[in-house]
Design an enzyme around this catalytic site. Structure first.
Site, PDB file in Angstrom:
ATOM      1  N   GLY A  17      -1.891   5.835 -43.423  1.00  9.50           N
ATOM      2  CA  GLY A  17      -2.747   6.418 -44.464  1.00  9.50           C
ATOM      3  C   GLY A  17      -4.123   6.784 -43.939  1.00  9.50           C
ATOM      4  N   ASP A  64       6.356   9.619 -42.839  1.00 10.45           N
ATOM      5  CA  ASP A  64       6.382   9.287 -44.261  1.00 10.45           C
ATOM      6  C   ASP A  64       6.864   7.839 -44.347  1.00 10.45           C
ATOM      7  OD1 ASP A  64       7.068   8.840 -46.909  1.00 10.45           O
ATOM      8  OD2 ASP A  64       7.883  10.849 -47.204  1.00 10.45           O
ATOM      9  N   ASN A  91      -2.297   0.669 -44.718  1.00  6.01           N
ATOM     10  CA  ASN A  91      -3.242   1.202 -45.688  1.00  6.01           C
ATOM     11  C   ASN A  91      -2.658   2.334 -46.536  1.00  6.01           C
ATOM     12  OD1 ASN A  91      -6.158   2.065 -46.564  1.00  6.01           O
ATOM     13  ND2 ASN A  91      -5.299   3.877 -45.565  1.00  6.01           N
ATOM     14  N   SER A 144      -5.190  -4.701 -53.516  1.00  6.55           N
ATOM     15  CA  SER A 144      -6.111  -4.193 -54.542  1.00  6.55           C
ATOM     16  C   SER A 144      -6.579  -5.342 -55.426  1.00  6.55           C
ATOM     17  CB  SER A 144      -5.383  -3.159 -55.402  1.00  6.55           C
ATOM     18  OG  SER A 144      -6.114  -2.880 -56.569  1.00  6.55           O
ATOM     19  N   TYR A 157       1.365   0.418 -60.261  1.00  6.13           N
ATOM     20  CA  TYR A 157       0.471   0.277 -59.096  1.00  6.13           C
ATOM     21  C   TYR A 157       0.151  -1.194 -58.836  1.00  6.13           C
ATOM     22  CZ  TYR A 157      -3.670   0.738 -56.127  1.00  6.13           C
ATOM     23  OH  TYR A 157      -4.581   0.621 -55.101  1.00  6.13           O
ATOM     24  N   ALA A 159       1.701  -3.885 -59.851  1.00  5.39           N
ATOM     25  CA  ALA A 159       2.898  -4.659 -59.464  1.00  5.39           C
ATOM     26  C   ALA A 159       3.272  -4.392 -58.011  1.00  5.39           C
ATOM     27  CB  ALA A 159       4.068  -4.308 -60.387  1.00  5.39           C
TER      28      ALA A 159
HETATM   29  N1  LIG Z   1      -9.775   3.989 -53.582  1.00  6.47           N
HETATM   30  C1  LIG Z   1      -9.730   2.850 -54.244  1.00  6.47           C
HETATM   31  O1  LIG Z   1     -10.511   2.620 -55.199  1.00  6.47           O
HETATM   32  C2  LIG Z   1      -8.769   1.765 -53.822  1.00  6.47           C
HETATM   33  C3  LIG Z   1      -8.912   0.505 -54.408  1.00  6.47           C
HETATM   34  C4  LIG Z   1      -8.037  -0.506 -54.044  1.00  6.47           C
HETATM   35  C5  LIG Z   1      -7.074  -0.276 -53.090  1.00  6.47           C
HETATM   36  N2  LIG Z   1      -6.965   0.964 -52.532  1.00  6.47           N
HETATM   37  C6  LIG Z   1      -5.912   1.163 -51.545  1.00  6.47           C
HETATM   38  O2  LIG Z   1      -6.477   1.651 -50.357  1.00  6.47           O
HETATM   39  C7  LIG Z   1      -5.512   2.403 -49.640  1.00  6.47           C
HETATM   40  C8  LIG Z   1      -6.114   3.743 -49.234  1.00  6.47           C
HETATM   41  O3  LIG Z   1      -6.360   4.500 -50.399  1.00  6.47           O
HETATM   42  P1  LIG Z   1      -7.507   5.582 -50.530  1.00  6.47           P
HETATM   43  O4  LIG Z   1      -8.257   5.257 -51.738  1.00  6.47           O
HETATM   44  O5  LIG Z   1      -8.200   5.750 -49.254  1.00  6.47           O
HETATM   45  O6  LIG Z   1      -6.627   6.852 -50.931  1.00  6.47           O
HETATM   46  P2  LIG Z   1      -6.321   8.247 -50.232  1.00  6.47           P
HETATM   47  O7  LIG Z   1      -7.555   8.865 -49.707  1.00  6.47           O
HETATM   48  O8  LIG Z   1      -5.500   8.978 -51.222  1.00  6.47           O
HETATM   49  O9  LIG Z   1      -5.428   7.832 -48.979  1.00  6.47           O
HETATM   50  C9  LIG Z   1      -4.069   7.514 -49.074  1.00  6.47           C
HETATM   51  C10 LIG Z   1      -3.469   7.703 -47.702  1.00  6.47           C
HETATM   52  O10 LIG Z   1      -2.100   7.303 -47.743  1.00  6.47           O
HETATM   53  C11 LIG Z   1      -1.316   8.339 -47.150  1.00  6.47           C
HETATM   54  N3  LIG Z   1       0.011   8.332 -47.731  1.00  6.47           N
HETATM   55  C12 LIG Z   1       0.360   8.431 -49.038  1.00  6.47           C
HETATM   56  N4  LIG Z   1       1.685   8.432 -49.170  1.00  6.47           N
HETATM   57  C13 LIG Z   1       2.190   8.318 -47.905  1.00  6.47           C
HETATM   58  C14 LIG Z   1       3.496   8.293 -47.382  1.00  6.47           C
HETATM   59  N5  LIG Z   1       4.591   8.368 -48.172  1.00  6.47           N
HETATM   60  N6  LIG Z   1       3.657   8.178 -46.036  1.00  6.47           N
HETATM   61  C15 LIG Z   1       2.584   8.111 -45.226  1.00  6.47           C
HETATM   62  N7  LIG Z   1       1.318   8.142 -45.668  1.00  6.47           N
HETATM   63  C16 LIG Z   1       1.137   8.255 -46.992  1.00  6.47           C
HETATM   64  C17 LIG Z   1      -2.088   9.620 -47.445  1.00  6.47           C
HETATM   65  O11 LIG Z   1      -1.783  10.644 -46.516  1.00  6.47           O
HETATM   66  P3  LIG Z   1      -0.735  11.840 -46.767  1.00  6.47           P
HETATM   67  O12 LIG Z   1      -0.837  12.232 -48.201  1.00  6.47           O
HETATM   68  O13 LIG Z   1      -1.163  12.885 -45.790  1.00  6.47           O
HETATM   69  O14 LIG Z   1       0.594  11.271 -46.410  1.00  6.47           O
HETATM   70  C18 LIG Z   1      -3.507   9.161 -47.229  1.00  6.47           C
HETATM   71  O15 LIG Z   1      -3.837   9.184 -45.854  1.00  6.47           O
HETATM   72  C19 LIG Z   1      -4.302   2.543 -50.572  1.00  6.47           C
HETATM   73  O16 LIG Z   1      -3.330   1.588 -50.216  1.00  6.47           O
HETATM   74  C20 LIG Z   1      -4.887   2.203 -51.925  1.00  6.47           C
HETATM   75  O17 LIG Z   1      -3.914   1.702 -52.817  1.00  6.47           O
HETATM   76  C21 LIG Z   1      -7.780   1.994 -52.870  1.00  6.47           C
END
Ligand SMILES: NC(=O)c1ccc[n+]([C@@H]2O[C@H](COP(=O)([O-])OP(=O)(O)OC[C@H]3O[C@@H](n4cnc5c(N)ncnc54)[C@H](OP(=O)(O)O)[C@@H]3O)[C@@H](O)[C@H]2O)c1
Length: 260
Positions: A17, A64, A91, A144, A157, A159
């Site tokens: 990610g 993926d 991530n 999270s 999400y 869960a």
């Molecule tokens: N932002 C928040 O407030 C927050 C809070 C708590 C936890 N988190 C967690 O932090 C992590 C990062 O999230 P973020 O906020 O930085 O979101 P983001 O910018 O949307 O990043 C998500 C990343 O995951 C990749 N991804 C999604 N589906 C994928 C798949 N099937 N295979 C491979 N890669 C995949 C996306 O790349 P592609 O689409 O190019 O594949 C992207 O690089 C996540 O696990 C999220 O649940 C975020």
């Protein structure tokens, strides 16, 4: 004794990610600290753009995480590039909210395919490489703060992240003799493409630089759990402690179902 003290350096690290948000920021910071960082996501163009920042240290590995064939191919490519990993940062994630308490199975499967089974896929690939490392290995999962207490619309999400957290907590016990540490990171709200569409207030929201700094500090100390921001984590912990008050008085005010 921990190999990483205050800074993580000279390590082989795989981050999933990494094409945007928190993962991208972590990858850049870790490359700046002289680590070799294998960066994964589905979007090749975004990873190529990231690589341009430091072509020696940021190495794209398109995959993926929810797709077995894609991960088998990624495994072959990763093993051709390195015979060991010091750290994996799990991530990659996706978020979909439940509307009107409508439990759509397809949506649950989409969310779990990435947030839970994607983590299992990556762990299966990374574990033999972590076992071959000269240093003490480190598995880091991005969970999270939504798992601290039941939150509205987070049935899928939350869960999926709770399941991932349990998987890592359990693995920590079974890896105790393997010299591999396990850290669960529980961020609050961070400004990323994932949260850009949120149409509700995000208390104590942080930017990706602040989030990456908190994560890197916690994982360098090899903490079992890293939570931030502290004010949100404490608020949710108090809500969990006073769960009667939370579920009967406070949470219903956040729910949209009774407002239809
Ligand atoms: N932002 C928040 O407030 C927050 C809070 C708590 C936890 N988190 C967690 O932090 C992590 C990062 O999230 P973020 O906020 O930085 O979101 P983001 O910018 O949307 O990043 C998500 C990343 O995951 C990749 N991804 C999604 N589906 C994928 C798949 N099937 N295979 C491979 N890669 C995949 C996306 O790349 P592609 O689409 O190019 O594949 C992207 O690089 C996540 O696990 C999220 O649940 C975020």
């Amino acid at each position: 004794m921990s190999v990483f003290t205050t800074e993580i350096s000279g390590a082989n690290i795989w981050i999933t990610g990494a094409s945007s948000g928190i993962g991208r920021e972590l990858a850049i910071k870790l490359a700046q600290a002289d680590n070799t960082v294998f960066v994964s996501a589905r979007s090749r163009a975004a990873l190529d753009g990231l690589r341009a920042q430091d072509p020696q240290r940021l190495i794209p590995l398109v995959c993926d995480v929810g797709d077995r064939e894609s991960m088998a191919d990624a495994g072959r490519k990763l093993r051709a590039m390195t015979d060991s990993l010091d750290m994996v940062i799990l991530n990659a994630g996706t978020c979909e909210y439940v509307d009107n308490a409508d439990l759509d199975l397809d949506m649950f499967e989409r969310v779990f395919a990435v947030n839970f089974f994607g983590v299992v896929n990556c762990l299966a690939l990374a574990k033999p490489l972590l076992q071959r490392a000269q240093r003490r290995g480190h598995i880091v999962g991005i969970g999270s703060l939504s798992t601290v207490v039941g939150l509205p619309r987070a049935e899928a999400y939350g869960a999926s992240k709770a399941a991932m957290q349990y998987l890592l907590d359990s693995l920590r016990v079974d890896l105790i003799h393997e010299k591999i540490d396990v850290t669960v990171v529980r961020p609050g709200f961070v400004e990323t493409p994932m949260t850009a569409a949120n149409d509700f207030p995000m208390p104590f929201v942080m930017n990706t630089e602040q989030a990456a700094a908190s994560i890197l500090k916690g994982i360098a100390q090899r903490r079992r759990m890293v939570e931030f921001p502290r004010r949100l984590s404490w608020s949710l912990r108090i809500a969990a402690m006073w769960s009667g008050l939370w579920y009967s008085v406070m949470a219903p005010r956040l729910s949209r179902v009774n407002k239809l």
